[in-house]
Design a protein around this motif. Sequence first.
Motif, PDB file in Angstrom:
ATOM      1  N   GLY A  39       0.913  -1.087   0.026  1.00  0.00           N
ATOM      2  CA  GLY A  39      -0.105   0.038   0.007  1.00  0.00           C
ATOM      3  C   GLY A  39       0.902   1.352  -0.008  1.00  0.00           C
ATOM      4  N   LEU A  40       0.341   2.226   0.724  1.00  0.00           N
ATOM      5  CA  LEU A  40       1.006   3.507   0.689  1.00  0.00           C
ATOM      6  C   LEU A  40       2.463   3.386   1.381  1.00  0.00           C
ATOM      7  N   ASN A  42       4.472   1.277   0.923  1.00  0.00           N
ATOM      8  CA  ASN A  42       5.651   0.955   0.190  1.00  0.00           C
ATOM      9  C   ASN A  42       6.113   2.000  -0.767  1.00  0.00           C
ATOM     10  N   PHE A 239       5.471  -1.401   9.640  1.00  0.00           N
ATOM     11  CA  PHE A 239       4.366  -0.668   9.154  1.00  0.00           C
ATOM     12  C   PHE A 239       4.036  -1.417   7.647  1.00  0.00           C
ATOM     13  N   SER A 336      -5.438  -1.695   1.874  1.00  0.00           N
ATOM     14  CA  SER A 336      -4.689  -1.745   3.060  1.00  0.00           C
ATOM     15  C   SER A 336      -5.891  -1.210   4.076  1.00  0.00           C
TER      16      SER A 336
HETATM   17  N1  TRP Z   1       1.045  -2.403   5.202  1.00  0.00           N
HETATM   18  C1  TRP Z   1       0.269  -1.309   4.866  1.00  0.00           C
HETATM   19  C2  TRP Z   1       0.902  -0.489   3.771  1.00  0.00           C
HETATM   20  O1  TRP Z   1       2.136  -0.559   3.530  1.00  0.00           O
HETATM   21  C3  TRP Z   1      -0.604  -0.530   5.747  1.00  0.00           C
HETATM   22  C4  TRP Z   1      -1.265  -1.260   6.610  1.00  0.00           C
HETATM   23  C5  TRP Z   1      -2.348  -2.056   6.561  1.00  0.00           C
HETATM   24  C6  TRP Z   1      -0.881  -1.587   8.166  1.00  0.00           C
HETATM   25  N2  TRP Z   1      -2.823  -2.569   7.857  1.00  0.00           N
HETATM   26  C7  TRP Z   1      -1.964  -2.370   8.761  1.00  0.00           C
HETATM   27  C8  TRP Z   1       0.280  -1.007   8.881  1.00  0.00           C
HETATM   28  C9  TRP Z   1      -1.814  -2.673   9.727  1.00  0.00           C
HETATM   29  C10 TRP Z   1      -0.004  -1.358  10.128  1.00  0.00           C
HETATM   30  C11 TRP Z   1      -0.970  -2.291  10.683  1.00  0.00           C
HETATM   31  O2  TRP Z   1       0.651   0.460   3.295  1.00  0.00           O
END
Ligand code: TRP
Length: 464
Positions: A39-40, A42, A239, A336
């Motif tokens: 998602g954002l 990355n 994250f 996400s």
């Molecule tokens: N991982 C996601 C991203 O990279 C963001 C995300 C979705 C997230 N679910 C999560 C981050 C739960 C922390 C916890 O954009």
Amino acid sequence: MTTQNPSSADGKGKSQAVGRGSFGGKLGIVLATAGSAVGLGNVWRFPYMMGENGGAAFLFIYMLFVFLLGVPAMVAEFVVGRHGQSSAVRAYSRISGNKAWGMVGMMGNVASTVILGFYAVVAGWCLNYLWCAICGTINVGTSEAAQYFSSFSSDMSSPVGWAMVFLLITHSVVSAGVEKGIERAAKSLMPILIMLLLVLVVASCMLPGAMQGVEFMLRPDFSKVTSRTLLDAMGQAFFSLSLGTACLCTYASYFKRDTNLVTTSREIALLDTGIAILSGLIIFPAAAAVGVNADSGPGLIFITLPAVFQQAFSPTVGYVASIMFYALLSLAALTSTISMHEITTSYIHERFSLPRRSAAWAVTVVCMVLAMLSSLSCGAMRIELAGMSFLDFSDFVTGQFLLPLGGMLTCICVGWFVDTKLVQDEFTNGGAVCRRLFPWWLFLIRFVCPVCIAAIFLHQFGLL
Ligand code: TRP
């Protein structure tokens, strides 16, 4: 994306096996969880974090953390979720036999709601850029792009409005339970996103002066590494993998019994890291070529990319490519945000026996307030905490503290407070897979992960 079946999230022990949905095939599982991970984090957060932390050395440390801390912690979350077969709070209590561990799930609810609050703002920026791309007004030179970004993000109404739109879209998907459709869409969209990223990597690296950016990305300078770099890299690893908020635990409750938890987490980590690196290879060469500083902070991709679309392509191709890019980015963000929303919605629905729709509204309304504060803090108003804008503060507190803390507690819980035989059974699917890896993994989650995370925290506080 999730494949949660809304009517099944009752969380009552016995009915679980019958009522709960489960992922279809192996590809479905990997893609569903990958949809949450990619998602954002990355495309937006990784490049700006890396830019602020001096480039290649950050990348190196980040990858070390992903595979040394992230993957083992991810497997631990999977173990809790698949064993618990319910939403997170109950799953932690159930696997440890102690209600107190439920607080890890509770912390996850809080963290994911706060994350959703600021994530929606950035996702709203993407929607606005998509709209501008459609109108053909976005592919402009760098100074105009920088000017546009700062005047747009500090506007009183427009970014708030887009964040609300994004939250309402997330809300409608979560409360209507049309995740299956999203999953199906993401199945074909994820490969298109990767292809488009590859095209953009080539386009960006071919801009004149781009090589300096490639070097920034690939030649490490470890003299720039500080305790803040370690904290940022660790936070970013958690994250980006959606770790530490029980999100993966909730997903794992839908895994099949024969899902290989180890290979699944390895594949997700590889995909997620690959997409982050591709994003870096687009942003830094482009930033070097158009003269934007790598440490420009959260606005980095929004300032750099318009110039790439303008300079690397003919007007028509640039027009189409920019629409595709912002559309895919918005969808990646949506898969996400759905996962973050789902964690707390299913918890409230289960814990307070509220109808799912009301539970979803409760989450949406809280996130709307947080998103409004985050959005206004970007320039329209002074909303600060601990010397940071509200958006930066929410990002920092969750990303750099709550997520690693959640991951550390998960490792401690699974490593020390759950019957080892039970953990081994989950890890190896009853002895069928990865038997030889088990002792190594157990060592990682018992000692290496908790100690590393604790050491980085203590170092950051100046205690070590
Ligand atoms: N991982 C996601 C991203 O990279 C963001 C995300 C979705 C997230 N679910 C999560 C981050 C739960 C922390 C916890 O954009």
